[in-house]
Design an enzyme around this catalytic site. Structure first.
Site, mmCIF file in Angstrom:
data_model
loop_
_atom_site.group_PDB
_atom_site.id
_atom_site.type_symbol
_atom_site.label_atom_id
_atom_site.label_comp_id
_atom_site.label_asym_id
_atom_site.label_seq_id
_atom_site.Cartn_x
_atom_site.Cartn_y
_atom_site.Cartn_z
ATOM 1 N N ASP A 1 11.969 -7.489 20.803
ATOM 2 C CA ASP A 1 10.971 -8.474 21.193
ATOM 3 C C ASP A 1 11.586 -9.845 20.932
ATOM 4 O O ASP A 1 12.755 -9.953 20.535
ATOM 5 C CB ASP A 1 9.642 -8.251 20.474
ATOM 6 C CG ASP A 1 9.690 -8.486 18.975
ATOM 7 O OD1 ASP A 1 10.748 -8.888 18.434
ATOM 8 O OD2 ASP A 1 8.654 -8.275 18.322
ATOM 9 N N HIS A 2 10.824 -10.891 21.159
ATOM 10 C CA HIS A 2 11.361 -12.243 21.015
ATOM 11 C C HIS A 2 11.799 -12.568 19.583
ATOM 12 O O HIS A 2 12.724 -13.329 19.378
ATOM 13 C CB HIS A 2 10.333 -13.279 21.489
ATOM 14 C CG HIS A 2 9.055 -13.245 20.730
ATOM 15 N ND1 HIS A 2 8.068 -12.300 20.962
ATOM 16 C CD2 HIS A 2 8.603 -14.019 19.721
ATOM 17 C CE1 HIS A 2 7.072 -12.498 20.134
ATOM 18 N NE2 HIS A 2 7.359 -13.535 19.370
ATOM 19 N N CYS B 1 12.664 -5.728 16.125
ATOM 20 C CA CYS B 1 11.547 -6.670 16.129
ATOM 21 C C CYS B 1 11.590 -7.413 14.803
ATOM 22 O O CYS B 1 12.596 -7.383 14.106
ATOM 23 C CB CYS B 1 10.212 -5.980 16.382
ATOM 24 S SG CYS B 1 9.658 -4.813 15.123
ATOM 25 N N GLY B 2 10.512 -8.061 14.429
ATOM 26 C CA GLY B 2 10.505 -8.824 13.182
ATOM 27 C C GLY B 2 10.751 -7.968 11.955
ATOM 28 O O GLY B 2 11.562 -8.306 11.097
ATOM 29 N N THR B 3 10.057 -6.822 11.876
ATOM 30 C CA THR B 3 10.203 -5.935 10.717
ATOM 31 C C THR B 3 10.787 -4.570 11.063
ATOM 32 O O THR B 3 11.228 -3.850 10.183
ATOM 33 C CB THR B 3 8.836 -5.673 10.047
ATOM 34 O OG1 THR B 3 7.985 -4.993 10.981
ATOM 35 C CG2 THR B 3 8.199 -6.954 9.554
ATOM 36 N N GLY B 4 10.744 -4.195 12.324
ATOM 37 C CA GLY B 4 11.149 -2.857 12.748
ATOM 38 C C GLY B 4 9.998 -1.876 12.720
ATOM 39 O O GLY B 4 10.060 -0.815 13.327
ATOM 40 N N ILE B 5 8.937 -2.226 12.050
ATOM 41 C CA ILE B 5 7.817 -1.305 11.855
ATOM 42 C C ILE B 5 7.023 -1.086 13.141
ATOM 43 O O ILE B 5 6.722 0.045 13.515
ATOM 44 C CB ILE B 5 6.907 -1.786 10.709
ATOM 45 C CG1 ILE B 5 7.688 -1.772 9.387
ATOM 46 C CG2 ILE B 5 5.656 -0.919 10.610
ATOM 47 C CD1 ILE B 5 6.991 -2.484 8.242
ATOM 48 N N GLY B 6 6.662 -2.162 13.825
ATOM 49 C CA GLY B 6 5.904 -2.017 15.072
ATOM 50 C C GLY B 6 6.663 -1.209 16.103
ATOM 51 O O GLY B 6 6.096 -0.344 16.782
ATOM 52 N N MET B 7 7.953 -1.480 16.225
ATOM 53 C CA MET B 7 8.791 -0.719 17.159
ATOM 54 C C MET B 7 8.804 0.760 16.780
ATOM 55 O O MET B 7 8.667 1.634 17.638
ATOM 56 C CB MET B 7 10.224 -1.254 17.172
ATOM 57 C CG MET B 7 10.387 -2.579 17.854
ATOM 58 S SD MET B 7 10.171 -2.447 19.632
ATOM 59 C CE MET B 7 11.012 -3.937 20.148
ATOM 60 N N HIS C 1 19.589 14.534 8.267
ATOM 61 C CA HIS C 1 18.493 15.454 7.977
ATOM 62 C C HIS C 1 17.360 15.426 8.988
ATOM 63 O O HIS C 1 16.660 16.426 9.159
ATOM 64 C CB HIS C 1 17.912 15.165 6.594
ATOM 65 C CG HIS C 1 18.871 15.480 5.486
ATOM 66 N ND1 HIS C 1 18.543 15.285 4.169
ATOM 67 C CD2 HIS C 1 20.142 15.965 5.492
ATOM 68 C CE1 HIS C 1 19.570 15.636 3.401
ATOM 69 N NE2 HIS C 1 20.562 16.051 4.189
ATOM 70 N N ARG D 1 19.303 24.211 7.757
ATOM 71 C CA ARG D 1 17.922 24.245 7.258
ATOM 72 C C ARG D 1 17.082 23.084 7.779
ATOM 73 O O ARG D 1 15.865 23.170 7.842
ATOM 74 C CB ARG D 1 17.916 24.262 5.732
ATOM 75 C CG ARG D 1 18.331 22.959 5.090
ATOM 76 C CD ARG D 1 18.425 23.081 3.560
ATOM 77 N NE ARG D 1 18.609 21.812 2.909
ATOM 78 C CZ ARG D 1 19.768 21.179 2.771
ATOM 79 N NH1 ARG D 1 20.869 21.711 3.279
ATOM 80 N NH2 ARG D 1 19.844 20.024 2.149
ATOM 81 N N HIS D 2 17.750 22.013 8.175
ATOM 82 C CA HIS D 2 17.024 20.842 8.669
ATOM 83 C C HIS D 2 16.443 21.073 10.066
ATOM 84 O O HIS D 2 15.425 20.488 10.413
ATOM 85 C CB HIS D 2 17.929 19.612 8.663
ATOM 86 C CG HIS D 2 18.496 19.330 7.320
ATOM 87 N ND1 HIS D 2 17.723 18.932 6.256
ATOM 88 C CD2 HIS D 2 19.761 19.429 6.859
ATOM 89 C CE1 HIS D 2 18.491 18.786 5.194
ATOM 90 N NE2 HIS D 2 19.735 19.085 5.531
#
Length: 146
Positions: A7-8, A63-69, A96, A130-131
């Site tokens: 994003d911007h 993005c700003g935090t990576g969380i929204g993406m 993993h 196992r993963h």
């Protein structure tokens, strides 16, 4: 092929990511954007569509935090997105969790660290074993249109 978008708020970090990929001859498709304002869900959906249909092997969302993406990407079928703020998480989400989309925040990590996170993410393979059973369990939770 790596699909990338921001994003911007993270347009300048996307330039750093693009430069790293170019310098290392890693094929990529830049899906934008430099426009302000821009909506991170639109950018995330574009990258995830490319990963879903096989046009891209992996995605990078900024993005700003990576969380929204990350939250948006994880709504898309077949996507396992992880927000990483250091290399340990980047390594283990590949080993993993077989993550196929890396999310980072331009307001959280600096350019040098972002490159190290990206490098670790791209160079680390899925351990399997196992993963795989756990990945199968996780992916079985996806909602279908049926």
């Amino acid at each position: 092929m790596i699909a990338i978008a921001s994003d911007h708020a993270a347009a300048s970090l996307r330039t750093v990511v693009r430069n790293y990929l170019k310098e290392n001859n890693i094929p990529f498709m830049d899906m934008g954007t430099d426009e302000a304002p821009s909506d991170y869900p639109v950018m995330a959906m574009a990258v995830c569509a490319a990963v879903e249909d096989g046009t891209a092997d992996m995605g990078v969302l900024l993005c700003g935090t990576g969380i929204g993406m990350s939250m948006t990407a994880n709504k898309c079928k077949g996507i396992r997105a992880a927000v990483c703020t250091e290399t340990y998480s980047a390594k283990y989400t590949r080993l993993h969790n077989d993550a196929n989309v890396l999310c980072m925040g331009a307001r959280v990590v600096g350019e040098g660290l972002a490159v190290e996170i990206l490098k670790t993410f791209l160079e680390t393979g899925f351990e399997g074993g196992r993963h795989q059973r756990r990945i199968d369990m996780m992916m079985s939770l996806e909602h279908t249109d049926d």
